[in-house]
Each structure stands twice: as C-alpha cells, then as structure tokens.
Design an enzyme around this catalytic site. Structure first.
Site, PDB file in Angstrom:
ATOM      1  N   TRP A   1      -2.007  -2.376 -11.379  1.00  0.00           N
ATOM      2  CA  TRP A   1      -1.492  -1.108 -10.824  1.00  0.00           C
ATOM      3  C   TRP A   1      -0.052  -0.890 -11.260  1.00  0.00           C
ATOM      4  O   TRP A   1       0.374   0.247 -11.489  1.00  0.00           O
ATOM      5  CB  TRP A   1      -1.574  -1.149  -9.288  1.00  0.00           C
ATOM      6  CG  TRP A   1      -0.945   0.037  -8.616  1.00  0.00           C
ATOM      7  CD1 TRP A   1      -1.540   1.237  -8.331  1.00  0.00           C
ATOM      8  CD2 TRP A   1       0.405   0.136  -8.105  1.00  0.00           C
ATOM      9  NE1 TRP A   1      -0.651   2.068  -7.684  1.00  0.00           N
ATOM     10  CE2 TRP A   1       0.545   1.418  -7.539  1.00  0.00           C
ATOM     11  CE3 TRP A   1       1.488  -0.731  -8.083  1.00  0.00           C
ATOM     12  CZ2 TRP A   1       1.733   1.848  -6.949  1.00  0.00           C
ATOM     13  CZ3 TRP A   1       2.673  -0.312  -7.498  1.00  0.00           C
ATOM     14  CH2 TRP A   1       2.787   0.961  -6.943  1.00  0.00           C
ATOM     15  N   HIS A   2       0.707  -1.975 -11.397  1.00  0.00           N
ATOM     16  CA  HIS A   2       2.117  -1.842 -11.751  1.00  0.00           C
ATOM     17  C   HIS A   2       2.318  -1.361 -13.178  1.00  0.00           C
ATOM     18  O   HIS A   2       3.372  -0.798 -13.487  1.00  0.00           O
ATOM     19  CB  HIS A   2       2.844  -3.183 -11.548  1.00  0.00           C
ATOM     20  CG  HIS A   2       3.169  -3.469 -10.135  1.00  0.00           C
ATOM     21  ND1 HIS A   2       2.264  -4.043  -9.254  1.00  0.00           N
ATOM     22  CD2 HIS A   2       4.304  -3.264  -9.407  1.00  0.00           C
ATOM     23  CE1 HIS A   2       2.837  -4.173  -8.063  1.00  0.00           C
ATOM     24  NE2 HIS A   2       4.072  -3.712  -8.138  1.00  0.00           N
ATOM     25  N   GLY A   3       1.364  -1.584 -14.061  1.00  0.00           N
ATOM     26  CA  GLY A   3       1.549  -1.117 -15.421  1.00  0.00           C
ATOM     27  C   GLY A   3       0.514  -1.671 -16.375  1.00  0.00           C
ATOM     28  O   GLY A   3      -0.139  -2.678 -16.104  1.00  0.00           O
TER      29      GLY A   3
END
Length: 494
Positions: A338-340
């Site tokens: 989700w962060h990248g």
C-alpha cells in the site's frame, strides 16, 4: 495596482509548488476559510458547502485536475452504497460490493502500480512495454480506503448510507485529512456533520496545541534533521562511516515520525477548530516494548483498517495458529505494498509481518505461563523491550527509506564493517545543532502523556486575544527557523 498574472500564478495549481500545511499560502488559505466558515457557522448546509468548496480547491492546489477523481469516487460510492443498502437481494448486494471494490482498487492500481508490473513483465522478458510514467494523484491511497470502508460497512449493515450527496462529498474531501490522512471512517465522521457548530475553550486549547505541536515536529525537527544531515547519508551510504550511517538511521526514525505525525496533529487540530473530532493517528510509538504494541501506536488509522477489512476477513485468529501467522504476514505484506510500488516496501511489510507472527508466539507463550515478569525484573525487561523494538523498527526503516536494495545493504555494510567510532568528536563538531535537535526530539517523545494534557489545559485557559498572540508569535518564530524551500512531506507520495 494588482498584477493579475502574479495573482493567477498564486491561485492556480503549480506542479512544483503544491499547497502544504507549512507553506505561507496555506496560512492565507486557512484564514480566509475560517472567516467564511465562522460566518455561516449556524447553518449546517452553509458549513458543508463552504468546507467542501474549500476542500476541493485545496485538493486542486495540491494536484491539479486530479481533484476530479475525488468527485468521481464520491459519486460512484455514494450511489453504490445506497443500492447495496436498499437492495434486498443478497446476491445483488454482494455483486455491487464487489463492483465497488474493483472500481476503487482498480483506480488505485492503475495510477500507483501499473509501471511496477510493467517493469516486472519487462524484467521477465515476457514483453517490452513502455512505462506510462503516470503522476500519482495525491491522497488517492487514503480516500480509496475511506471509500472501501464506507461501502463495506454499509454492506455489513453497520451504518446506514447518507441521504445527501454533499454530506458524502464533504466527508471524502475534508481537506485536513485529504492528502495524508488519518484514514477516517464514515461512521466516526458523518454523524458529526449534523451537530451544531460549538467551539469551546477545550476545542481551542486542544486544537492550538495540536497545530503548534504538528508544525514544530514537521518544521523544527523533521525538516531540519533531514536537510542538514540525514539526506546526505541516504544519498550514498557508502561514502559515510558506520557511525554516521547509524546516526542517520536514528535521524530518519525521527524524521518519518515527526513528519507524518506532525501532519496528522495539524489535521486533528484544524478539524477540532471546525467542530470535528478525528481519532488520533499516533501514540508515542517508539515507547512500545514490542512490535505488536508498536502497531497499536503507529499509523493507527491504517493498522486498524488493515485489521478490520483485511486481517479479520482473511480469518484472523479464528482458523488456528498457523493460519493466524499467515494472515498476519499477508496483512503486513499488503500494508507494505500500500505504501508504494517497490520491492523495498514489500520487504519492509514482510519483515513487520514476520515480526508480528513471532511476537504472537511469544505473547501466547507468556499467557500460557500466567504472564510476564513483575517487579524490577519486569521493568528491566520492559526497558529492554523498548530498546529492542526501536532498533528493529529502525532496521526496517532502512529498507523503507533507501531508494534500492543495494543502497539499504550498503548502509548496513557500513554499520557492520566500517563503524569507526573514533570519528564521533569530529562528527559532533560538524553536526552539533542536528544532534541536539535529535536529542530534544527523543526527550519530547518519551515525556509522559500527562505533560501533553497539562499543556492543552494551559492553552485552553487563555483568553481569545492571548491565544491569537500565542499563534502569531509561534508562526513568526517558525518563519525565522524554517527553510526557504518547504520540504515535501514523506507520506505525500503514498
């Protein structure tokens, strides 16, 4: 005479100069918003209209015409949630929920992960696609999760869908939390929309404390440490001694916490001044004595979202111990992703997932034996747990921050094989101010919670004029120490 071109340049979206909470433009924006908002404060419809218009303009200043994605998302999920709720056919309800999930995740996937998977396909020699090089819409990860939680809660019959589209658009676009969270759930926020707008001394004091604390964390601590020390270390770790690299990792632990929690504090403070209470997103996470506790204190809105909408639906702890450990690992893997779109984030999530599974084994073992140690032994073990947990989190931050795996391993290599402790005096003389700011940050972080409450109470007792003076003086001092070029918030990229 007014320079129209200059005025338009200020008011229109500038790709290289997005609106930030710590920018000069935001102070004018917020002052204008607050004056108009207070003028219509008695009218619920007026408050919603003013807040929504300013929120959409805020988002436009942050990422241009991508503001349309927020509006489209609101239209889609407002209508889908109502169809889900008022349809009695269970199969149709489920189909509509799946459609909502596909549309929301599809939009997020397209902008955030397309080039990542194109790179994988190209690396495997399966094809030779050209990367799309899409600009990631600011805040898309946050409002996508808010949309999903809303439709899922409606499907579960935990909340009733709103009747007014403007109320939903207001919830989704609420500018204090739009770009970087917290991830606010409709069940917590929407009921507050219809409540009368009343601003008491506690709201003023709490809001002022949160805004001042947030700005201090972001500008005085995070930006200063980053610009004057940490960015040099992570640009090329191989050029620095292991001692410098280790201190750089400690510095980054402060940077990411002060940067993200600073923005979250400001969001909570602004919301409080406008009549809304948003759940806190951080609770002194580096005081945690184990990794499970850390994730109860760090990015609380994300960890609770992952628990309620991913970990529990996967089976949680209801299908045996092995399945529970697998669910923890999967949840954190997805949380990392989700962060990248990067293997670094996936690896970071995997390390935390594995640590949570191991810690669950430890907690179960302690529970089976009647709990942990007490007395002075328990205190020593708790302190040891805090130190160990902090260093494990710092180790994981290396992969979170480093541009590539090679950079991460280069930094670790320097710490292990080229520490050079004898350079500490030279290093201190070169970065004296930075190290004192880092020490101050750690001291403030480990202060007991009652100190925060005393400060809030003191600010709430001030008369309005004194409160204004405090804010003006603080902002003036901030201007004196802040860098000429505002540092982009870390979580703006997520």
């Amino acid at each position: 005479m007014i320079d129209v071109n200059k005025l338009l340049e200020i008011l229109l979206y500038q790709k290289d100069d997005p609106i930030l909470f710590n920018s000069a433009f935001f102070f004018y924006f917020f002052a204008a918003f607050l004056l108009i908002y207070l003028a219509v404060g008695r009218s619920k419809e007026g408050r919603v209209a003013v807040f929504t218009i300013f929120s959409l303009y805020f988002f436009y200043k942050a990422c241009g015409y991508y503001v349309g994605l927020v509006i489209i998302s609101a239209i889609v999920d407002f209508n889908l949630s109502r169809w889900i709720y008022y349809t009695e056919d269970k199969r149709k309800q489920k189909s509509l929920l799946i459609l909502s999930i596909i549309l929301n995740l599809g939009l997020l996937f397209f902008f955030k992960y397309t080039d990542f998977f194109i790179g994988i396909v190209n690396d495997l020699k399966l094809a030779n696609f050209q990367p799309l090089k899409l600009l990631l819409p600011i805040g898309i990860s946050f409002y996508t999760f808010e949309n999903l939680s809303y439709t899922i809660d409606v499907y579960r019959r935990e909340i009733k869908p709103v009747d007014s589209f403007m109320d939903y658009l207001f919830f989704l676009s609420f500018f204090p939390k739009l770009m970087m969270g917290p991830i606010v759930r409709a069940a917590d926020f929407i009921p507050q929309i219809s409540q009368p707008y009343v601003l008491d001394k506690d709201d003023i004091g709490k809001g002022m404390y949160l805004i001042i604390a947030g700005l201090f964390k972001k500008v005085v601590i995070s930006d200063f440490i980053n610009q004057n020390f940490v960015q040099y270390i992570f640009d090329d770790p191989s050029k620095h001694t292991g001692l410098e690299c280790l201190l750089g990792v400690y510095g980054y632990a402060l940077i990411i916490y002060c940067d993200f929690s600073g923005y979250s504090d400001m969001a909570l403070g602004i919301a409080r001044w406008t009549g809304f209470k948003i759940p806190p997103n951080f609770d002194s996470p580096y005081q945690s004595s184990n990794i499970t506790e850390f994730w109860r204190r760090w990015h609380i809105s994300l960890s609770s979202w992952l628990r309620d909408y991913l970990y529990i639906p996967l089976g949680g702890n209801r299908k045996g111990k092995i399945r529970q450990y697998v669910n923890l690992l999967l949840t954190m893997l997805i949380g990392g992703f989700w962060h990248g779109a990067s293997w670094n984030f996936i690896f970071w999530g995997a390390m935390h997932g594995g640590a949570l599974a191991v810690d669950k084994v430890r907690l179960d073992w302690l529970k089976a034996r009647g709990g942990g140690a007490t007395g002075w032994v328990g205190t020593v073990m708790k302190v040891g747990g805090v130190i160990f947990t902090f260093h494990f989190v710092c180790f994981c931050w290396i992969f979170f921050k480093a541009s590539t795996f090679q950079d991460a391993w280069a930094l670790i290599h320097q710490v292990v094989y080229d520490f050079q402790p004898e350079v500490w005096l030279e290093l201190y003389n070169g970065y004296t101010a930075v190290f004192w700011v880092m020490l101050l940050a750690f001291i403030l972080h480990f202060l007991p919670g009652r100190m925060e409450r005393y400060t809030e109470q003191g600010l709430s007792r001030l008369p309005v004029v004194a409160s204004v003076v405090v804010m003006v003086v603080f902002i003036w001092l901030l201007v004196q120490v802040k860098s000429t070029q505002p540092m982009m918030p870390i979580y703006l990229q997520f």
